[in-house]
Write a protein that holds these residues in place. Structure first.
Motif, PDB file in Angstrom:
ATOM      1  N   MET A   1      -0.867  35.859 -16.148  1.00 63.17           N
ATOM      2  CA  MET A   1      -1.274  36.949 -15.331  1.00 63.17           C
ATOM      3  C   MET A   1      -1.666  35.792 -14.208  1.00 63.17           C
ATOM      4  SD  MET A   1      -2.130  40.320 -15.333  1.00 63.17           S
ATOM      5  CE  MET A   1      -2.189  41.745 -13.991  1.00 63.17           C
ATOM      6  N   SER A   2      -2.052  36.053 -12.397  1.00 61.09           N
ATOM      7  CA  SER A   2      -2.560  35.738 -11.579  1.00 61.09           C
ATOM      8  C   SER A   2      -3.589  36.305 -11.395  1.00 61.09           C
ATOM      9  CB  SER A   2      -1.924  35.268 -10.439  1.00 61.09           C
ATOM     10  OG  SER A   2      -2.883  34.986  -9.428  1.00 61.09           O
ATOM     11  N   ASN A   3      -4.601  34.992 -11.068  1.00 63.46           N
ATOM     12  CA  ASN A   3      -6.394  35.049 -11.194  1.00 63.46           C
ATOM     13  C   ASN A   3      -6.789  35.469  -9.692  1.00 63.46           C
ATOM     14  OD1 ASN A   3      -6.857  34.899 -13.436  1.00 63.46           O
ATOM     15  ND2 ASN A   3      -7.595  33.446 -13.385  1.00 63.46           N
ATOM     16  N   GLU A   4      -5.311  35.208  -8.459  1.00 64.48           N
ATOM     17  CA  GLU A   4      -5.649  36.081  -7.385  1.00 64.48           C
ATOM     18  C   GLU A   4      -6.116  37.094  -6.732  1.00 64.48           C
ATOM     19  OE1 GLU A   4      -2.359  34.578  -3.652  1.00 64.48           O
ATOM     20  OE2 GLU A   4      -2.279  33.223  -5.677  1.00 64.48           O
ATOM     21  N   ILE A   5      -6.690  37.212  -5.909  1.00 66.78           N
ATOM     22  CA  ILE A   5      -7.162  38.483  -5.334  1.00 66.78           C
ATOM     23  C   ILE A   5      -5.801  38.634  -4.527  1.00 66.78           C
ATOM     24  CG2 ILE A   5      -8.752  39.784  -3.531  1.00 66.78           C
ATOM     25  CD1 ILE A   5     -10.470  38.854  -5.884  1.00 66.78           C
ATOM     26  N   VAL A   6      -5.851  40.268  -4.637  1.00 62.94           N
ATOM     27  CA  VAL A   6      -4.615  40.746  -3.881  1.00 62.94           C
ATOM     28  C   VAL A   6      -5.151  41.700  -2.661  1.00 62.94           C
ATOM     29  CG1 VAL A   6      -3.260  42.806  -4.347  1.00 62.94           C
ATOM     30  CG2 VAL A   6      -2.971  41.283  -5.714  1.00 62.94           C
ATOM     31  N   HIS A   7      -4.167  41.540  -1.838  1.00 65.29           N
ATOM     32  CA  HIS A   7      -4.951  41.960  -0.454  1.00 65.29           C
ATOM     33  C   HIS A   7      -4.130  43.728  -0.196  1.00 65.29           C
ATOM     34  CE1 HIS A   7      -8.532  40.535   1.026  1.00 65.29           C
ATOM     35  NE2 HIS A   7      -7.793  39.167   0.540  1.00 65.29           N
ATOM     36  N   VAL A   8      -4.587  45.005  -0.500  1.00 65.66           N
ATOM     37  CA  VAL A   8      -3.447  46.162   0.371  1.00 65.66           C
ATOM     38  C   VAL A   8      -4.105  46.893   1.172  1.00 65.66           C
ATOM     39  CG1 VAL A   8      -2.990  46.271  -2.379  1.00 65.66           C
ATOM     40  CG2 VAL A   8      -5.212  47.352  -2.092  1.00 65.66           C
ATOM     41  N   ALA A   9      -3.328  47.864   1.588  1.00 64.69           N
ATOM     42  CA  ALA A   9      -4.299  48.804   2.300  1.00 64.69           C
ATOM     43  C   ALA A   9      -3.451  50.282   2.604  1.00 64.69           C
ATOM     44  CB  ALA A   9      -2.957  48.056   4.272  1.00 64.69           C
ATOM     45  N   ILE A  10      -4.220  50.752   2.423  1.00 64.81           N
ATOM     46  CA  ILE A  10      -3.851  52.422   1.944  1.00 64.81           C
ATOM     47  C   ILE A  10      -4.529  52.888   2.978  1.00 64.81           C
ATOM     48  CG2 ILE A  10      -3.963  51.824  -0.376  1.00 64.81           C
ATOM     49  CD1 ILE A  10      -7.129  52.392  -0.456  1.00 64.81           C
ATOM     50  N   ALA A  11      -4.034  54.073   3.477  1.00 63.67           N
ATOM     51  CA  ALA A  11      -4.557  55.158   3.941  1.00 63.67           C
ATOM     52  C   ALA A  11      -5.327  56.302   3.284  1.00 63.67           C
ATOM     53  CB  ALA A  11      -3.161  55.414   5.071  1.00 63.67           C
TER      54      ALA A  11
END
Length: 143
Positions: A1-11
Motif C-alpha cells: 500500500m502506498s504512503n502517498e497522500i491522496v487528494h479528493v474533491a467533494i461537494a
C-alpha cells in the motif's frame, strides 16, 4: 500500500435545509464502506480541485454543478479533502445514482445523530466520521 497522500474533491449539496449524501458501496476494501458520505472523488493528475469536483458530481449523479464555493480543506494522515458547496437545484428524481449504494437528503438532525435510514440498504447506516465533521462545521457556519 502506498504512503502517498491522496487528494479528493467533494461537494456539500443542499436543498431546503437538507443535504445530499451518498451511501457508499458496502465493499470492505474502500474507505467508509456502507457509510453515508459526501459525493466526490479523486483528483486526477494535472486536474485542479474545482475541475475535479465538477467532473466527479457529473459522473456520480449526472448533476452539472451550478456556481459553487470552496468551503475548506480537511486532512488526515492519508487524505486531503477539498470541500466545495453549492445548491442542489433539481429534484431527486432528476439525479441518476451511478456510484454508491443509495443517496438521500439528510437533515441536520440526521447529521448530528451520525446516522440515517437507507431505503436501498433497508436499515439505518452511519455517517463517515470525517464527513459528519465537515457537515457539522458547515451547518454551524451557515446558521
Amino acid at each position: 500500500m502506498s504512503n502517498e497522500i491522496v487528494h479528493v474533491a467533494i461537494a456539500i449539496l443542499y436543498q431546503n435545509n437538507k443535504f445530499l449524501m451518498q451511501l457508499r458501496d458496502n465493499i470492505p476494501s474502500i474507505r467508509y464502506p456502507g457509510y453515508w458520505a459526501l459525493f466526490g472523488g479523486h483528483i486526477e493528475p494535472g486536474e485542479t480541485p474545482d475541475v475535479a469536483v465538477k467532473r466527479e458530481i457529473l459522473e456520480e449523479i449526472g448533476y452539472t454543478l451550478p456556481p459553487f464555493v470552496e468551503f475548506g480543506c480537511y486532512l488526515d494522515e492519508t487524505v486531503v479533502r477539498h470541500v466545495f458547496h453549492a445548491p442542489l437545484l433539481v429534484e431527486m428524481n432528476e439525479l441518476v445514482l451511478n456510484e454508491g449504494w443509495d443517496m438521500g437528503l439528510l437533515t441536520p438532525e440526521d447529521i448530528r445523530q451520525g446516522k440515517c435510514y437507507s431505503k436501498n440498504a433497508n436499515e439505518v447506516r452511519p455517517l463517515g466520521e470525517m464527513h459528519q465533521r465537515i457537515m457539522l462545521d458547515f451547518i454551524e457556519k451557515n446558521r
